[in-house]
Structure formats: C-alpha cells, structure tokens
Design an enzyme around this catalytic site. Structure first.
Site, short mmCIF file in Angstrom:
data_model
loop_
_atom_site.label_atom_id
_atom_site.label_comp_id
_atom_site.label_asym_id
_atom_site.label_seq_id
_atom_site.Cartn_x
_atom_site.Cartn_y
_atom_site.Cartn_z
N GLU A 135 0.79 -1.23 0.00
CA GLU A 135 0.00 0.00 0.00
C GLU A 135 0.83 1.29 0.00
OE1 GLU A 135 -2.12 0.98 3.68
OE2 GLU A 135 -1.28 -0.82 4.56
N SER A 186 -7.05 5.47 8.88
CA SER A 186 -7.47 5.07 10.23
C SER A 186 -6.36 5.43 11.20
CB SER A 186 -7.73 3.57 10.27
OG SER A 186 -8.57 3.17 9.24
#
Ligand code: ADP
Length: 362
Positions: A135, A186
C-alpha cells in the site's frame, strides 16, 4: 520491463482499516469486436457502476473526483472513484456474485491490509486472480501519476485563517525534490520520499482518522464520519481544551507561547461546570483539534529532522474536511515560521488504489 496489458475489466481495490477504495477504468474506445466479446455481465457491470452514484446503503461513487477521457495502458476512458466501509466487505463480495461476476475469470489488483486479510474470501467466492501489492509503494506511485495527470491535484491555502478568503491555490508539484508524505487514514503513516522508488516510512501514529471517528462517536453519540465533521465544524474547542491563557492569564512570554495555544487537550473536562457547558459540537471539535495537534507536531518534527520544506497530506480523513486542512496549514506555517508548506490533494484517500492500477497497467 515490458508488461502485458490485462484484458478488461480494470479494477483496483484498496482495502483499508475503515474504508474500501475502488477505482474502475471505464473504457471509451471499445472496438465493435470488443463490444461483441465483452458479454452481457461486464456490460451490465459497466452500466451499473457508471450510471449510479450510490450502491446499496453504504457504497458511493465520488463523481466530483472522476477523471474523464484519460489515457491508461494505451486506452482512453474515464476513471471512477468508489468507496464503501470495510465492514461491508462480505456484502460486497455477495453483491459481485449476485451480479454474476463469479462466473468470469479476471484479474483484480488489490492493496491495503485487506488485500491480505480478504484474499481467501475473495478468491473462494469469486473466480478471480487476486494480484496484491504494497500500500505505501502504490500510494507514492498513485501520487506521482495523478499529480502529473491532473493539473489541479495539489493545492495549498495562502490564508488558512481567513474565513472570507482562503486563497486556495494550485500547487505545481514536482516529485523529484524530497518531501514528507503524511497519510491520515485510520492510523497515520509518515514517509520521507526522495523519488517514486526511493522512500522510507520514518514514523507514524495510531492517533489518526479512526481515533477522531471513534472518539466522536463515543463522546457525541453520532454514528458517521460525515455527522462528526458537521458537528466539529459547528463547535468551539476552547470550551473543552485548556489554553495557555487559561493557565497564565495571557501569553507564556518567556518561551514565546501565545495565550491562544492549547496547553492541555480536554484539560477543562475535569470540572463539572465546564462539562455541562460543553456541547456535542464542542466535543467533536476538540477531538478533531486534539488529533490534528498531535499529527501536526509529529509531522513538523519529521520535517525538521529530514530537512524538507514540503509536507503533503493524503488519506480519507481529509474528505469533506476543509476545516482540518486549514488547521494543519496554519499549524505548519506557524510552527515553522513560514518555512514549511502544507500541501493537500484532491483525490485524498484514493492514491493507493490508483497506484495499484498503475502497477499492473502501464
Ligand atoms: P484506511 O485505509 O485505514 O481505511 P482511509 O485513508 O480510507 O484509511 O481513511 C479512513 C478515515 O477517513 C476514517 O478513519 C475517517 O476518519 C475518514 N473518513 C472519511 N470518510 C469516511 C466515511 N464515509 N466513513 C468512515 N470514515 C471516513
């Protein structure tokens, strides 16, 4: 290296801790032959995705972010940006089956933690080839691609504190000079980026977008991010936080700390009368400011240690969140005495998904 361009459909999915970000390339240059062989199922999917803005209860297409008539892998098409909560991942897979996608074999490009967590589930339910990639690599790849493709991708605020005129300007971003990339999802990851292939994750904090959302739900009883942001926009954090002037009666002059700076986040909340006066909006605002102060000061320390003068902020935490961008822009400017510039991005949380698509389609 020479890559084989995969057959349509082209999907990339970034499965994060809170949100799934899905990008879909809608080809505009299908040949009559391709249209004949595309088949009914894919044609239906194409129409379903591109003609709706909401899918079920929690899926949304950010049509204001759509990139129209772009070139990718030698083809022309529109790039669509879709999101839904990660908690709905299994409903999403069931929807794919309902739309008969499980009868087709194609490649899906996946990134984010969920590319690992949901791999078995996805492969068992659907007949896909699940191609994973990291990612943070895809984040930078996506940033590099979109900042070149979209002239308005990067922007900054000249006067973040001026409500009447923010002076939002396009920033001409050049990936070649080192910069800090602060991704607020998050949680938060901080990267020092020297080029598309040369970067390090130098720091991070667990106090991120998930913390803002979780604490806002606990403290105000709200149940969505959009609601929490609306509350925060209306609130006043000084009803909740203890400021330098609450302690000193003014500035702490010896060390140049002005009275309006927060000395203690939530520091008023030990007193019953202060708790009574604080509204839900005030609590949401204080939660936002607490999270931002922490991210801001860690980012600033990293910028100083790495000796960079640009900090790019990405991640879905900045979605519909002008307020946070202005607070960050002001804080970076203030604490660096104008040396460090905060830069923001139109496609906020979608860079990893886009970079993942790029990874497989050159
Ligand atoms: P992750 O990859 O960890 O899911 P994102 O970059 O997608 O991270 O950012 C997630 C954060 O974005 C949430 O913690 C929340 O603060 C914010 N956010 C923005 N829009 C939404 C939404 N519709 N639902 C939930 N969180 C949202």
């Amino acid at each position: 290296e020479q890559k084989v361009v995969p057959v349509f459909p082209w999907f990339a999915i970034d499965i994060g801790g809170t949100l799934v970000k899905l990008v879909y390339f809608e080809p505009l240059d299908l040949t009559p032959d391709e249209i004949r062989t595309e088949g009914e199922i894919l044609m239906n999917i194409r129409h379903y995705l591109t003609s709706n803005r909401a899918y079920g209860q929690d899926g949304f297409r950010d049509d204001d972010l759509e990139l129209t008539d772009i070139e990718l892998g030698g083809r022309r098409g529109n790039l669509h940006f879709i999101r839904f909560p990660t908690a709905r991942m299994s409903i999403f897979l069931d929807l794919c089956i309902m739309k008969n996608l499980h009868t087709l074999t194609f490649q899906v490009f996946a990134t984010g933690g969920g590319a690992y967590k949901f791999e078995n589930d996805a492969v068992n339910k659907l007949k896909l080839q699940w191609c994973k990639c990291d990612e943070l690599g895809t984040l930078i790849k996506g940033l590099s691609y979109l900042s070149k493709l979209n002239p308005n991708e990067c922007f900054y605020y000249e006067e973040p504190q001026n409500d009447a005129n923010l002076n939002k300007h396009t920033f001409n971003f050049d990936i070649k000079n080192p910069f800090l990339l602060v991704n607020i999802g998050s949680g938060v990851s901080i990267l020092h980026v020297e080029s598309e292939t040369n970067y390090r994750r130098i720091s991070g904090t667990s106090i991120g977008g998930g913390t803002f959302l979780g604490l806002s739900c606990l403290l105000t009883g709200c149940s969505s991010y959009d609601e929490a942001i609306k509350l925060a926009t209306e609130g006043d954090s000084t009803k909740v936080d203890k400021l330098v002037k609450d302690i000193y009666g003014g500035d702490y002059e010896r060390f140049g700390l002005p009275g309006h700076i927060v000395a203690s986040s939530f520091g008023h909340m030990n007193l019953p009368e202060k708790r009574e006066q604080a509204t839900k909006s005030d609590l949401a605002r204080a939660t936002l400011v607490t999270v931002l102060n922490n991210i801001g000061s860690i980012s600033m320390m990293c910028a100083q240690t790495e000796n960079v003068d640009r900090i790019l902020f990405s991640g879905s935490f900045l979605r519909i969140n002008d307020l946070s961008m202005r607070i960050l822009a002001y804080a970076m400017d203030y604490w660096s005495r104008g040396k460090v510039k905060a830069i923001f991005l139109e496609h906020e949380g979608y860079f990893s998904a886009v970079g993942c698509l790029r990874e497989f389609i050159m």
